[in-house]
Scaffold this active site. Structure first.
Site, short mmCIF file in Angstrom:
data_model
loop_
_atom_site.label_atom_id
_atom_site.label_comp_id
_atom_site.label_asym_id
_atom_site.label_seq_id
_atom_site.Cartn_x
_atom_site.Cartn_y
_atom_site.Cartn_z
N HIS A 9 72.75 45.10 29.81
CA HIS A 9 73.04 45.55 28.44
C HIS A 9 74.42 46.18 28.35
O HIS A 9 74.66 47.23 28.95
CB HIS A 9 71.97 46.56 28.02
N ARG A 10 75.32 45.50 27.68
CA ARG A 10 76.73 45.92 27.60
C ARG A 10 77.35 46.03 29.00
O ARG A 10 78.20 46.87 29.26
CB ARG A 10 76.88 47.23 26.83
N GLU A 36 74.77 41.09 28.29
CA GLU A 36 74.72 41.19 26.84
C GLU A 36 75.90 42.04 26.42
O GLU A 36 76.18 43.07 27.02
CB GLU A 36 73.40 41.85 26.42
N ASP A 38 78.79 43.00 22.84
CA ASP A 38 78.98 42.99 21.40
C ASP A 38 80.38 42.49 21.04
O ASP A 38 81.37 42.87 21.69
CB ASP A 38 78.82 44.41 20.85
N HIS A 51 81.03 47.83 20.72
CA HIS A 51 79.75 47.95 20.01
C HIS A 51 79.89 48.55 18.62
O HIS A 51 79.42 47.99 17.64
CB HIS A 51 78.77 48.79 20.83
N GLU A 111 76.28 39.43 21.15
CA GLU A 111 75.74 39.99 19.91
C GLU A 111 76.85 40.06 18.87
O GLU A 111 77.88 40.71 19.10
CB GLU A 111 75.13 41.38 20.13
N LYS A 113 78.60 41.30 15.68
CA LYS A 113 78.66 42.47 14.81
C LYS A 113 79.80 42.30 13.82
O LYS A 113 80.46 41.26 13.79
CB LYS A 113 78.85 43.73 15.65
N ASP A 231 69.94 48.56 30.83
CA ASP A 231 71.18 49.25 31.22
C ASP A 231 71.37 49.26 32.73
O ASP A 231 72.47 49.51 33.21
CB ASP A 231 71.15 50.70 30.72
#
Length: 243
Positions: A9-10, A36, A38, A51, A111, A113, A231
């Site tokens: 995650h990120r 993953e 953003d 993000h 993702e 945004k 994470d």
């Protein structure tokens, strides 16, 4: 049953500044299956990896991301907020991440945004970059904005997509069919085991986020989710290996 994939995650964001190249590199080294991250557009319509709508939390800049051209965003420090040893880490562009990804086999969960006014623009800017680097089969486009997901399906149906939700969907199978996606990224406490099992049997690709607790990581691996977004990919990979 397919092995549950581990998405960082990120990047490896428990130990490194989120959405930076050092976090992505650490995720690869942890043997995660994917990352993953953003993406939103800068003032000059360059996809950048960050993000928040603003620069304040994760850089030494201030104000909205979309108020600055990419050359100014690239000058910002995106590492010191996490720890002084990461001083000098910059905000990556999507192009930088795609070029780096050519050297590995990671799945890229992007993702989307940004402002509502960018809905029509985002996929038309991002897809040609993915195609240029021949990464169509390694990309998942996801968003909390389900209109964007539907637009991605229409514009680039060869790419995998997913809706992201904070609360459980009512009749999710029917809803996902209307969006024309099989990807369902849900906040991990919002689905019961029986709901997870039912959706998996129907071919829905379930990927709970942000799953950091050991018990919950094991739970979703044992249930057979397509992936989990965490994470701490190192912990998740180790637990999967044990199972």
């Amino acid at each position: 049953m397919n092995q549950t994939k581990i998405f960082a995650h990120r990047g490896f964001s428990s130990n490194y500044p989120e959405n930076t190249m050092v976090a992505f590199q650490a995720a690869e080294q942890s043997q995660a299956d994917g990352i993953e991250f953003d993406v939103q557009l800068s003032l000059d319509d360059v996809p950048v990896v960050i993000h928040d709508a603003t620069l304040d939390r994760t850089t030494n800049g201030t104000g909205f991301v979309q108020s600055y051209p990419v050359h100014k965003i690239k000058k910002l420090d995106a590492g010191s907020w996490f720890h002084e040893k990461f001083e000098g880490e910059s905000v990556p562009t999507l192009e930088e991440v795609l070029v780096w990804a050519k050297g590995n086999q990671l799945i890229l969960n992007i993702e989307l945004k940004g402002q509502l006014s960018d809905r029509d623009k985002a996929i038309t800017v991002i897809y040609p970059m993915i195609k240029e680097h021949d990464l169509e089969d390694r990309v998942i486009l996801s968003s909390f904005d389900h209109t964007v997901v539907a637009q991605c399906e229409q514009f680039a149906p060869m790419l995998e997509t997913a809706v992201i939700v904070l609360s459980a969907l009512y009749q999710p199978e029917s809803y996902l069919r209307t969006v024309q996606t099989l990807g369902y990224h849900f906040y991990y406490p919002t689905l019961l085991d029986k709901e997870v099992e039912s959706l998996i049997k129907k071919g829905i690709r379930l990927r709970p986020y942000t799953v950091n607790d050991e018990k919950q990581i094991k739970r979703f691996i044992e249930l057979g989710c397509d992936g989990i977004i965490t994470d701490d990919p190192q912990k998740a990979v180790a637990l999967r290996n044990q199972l």
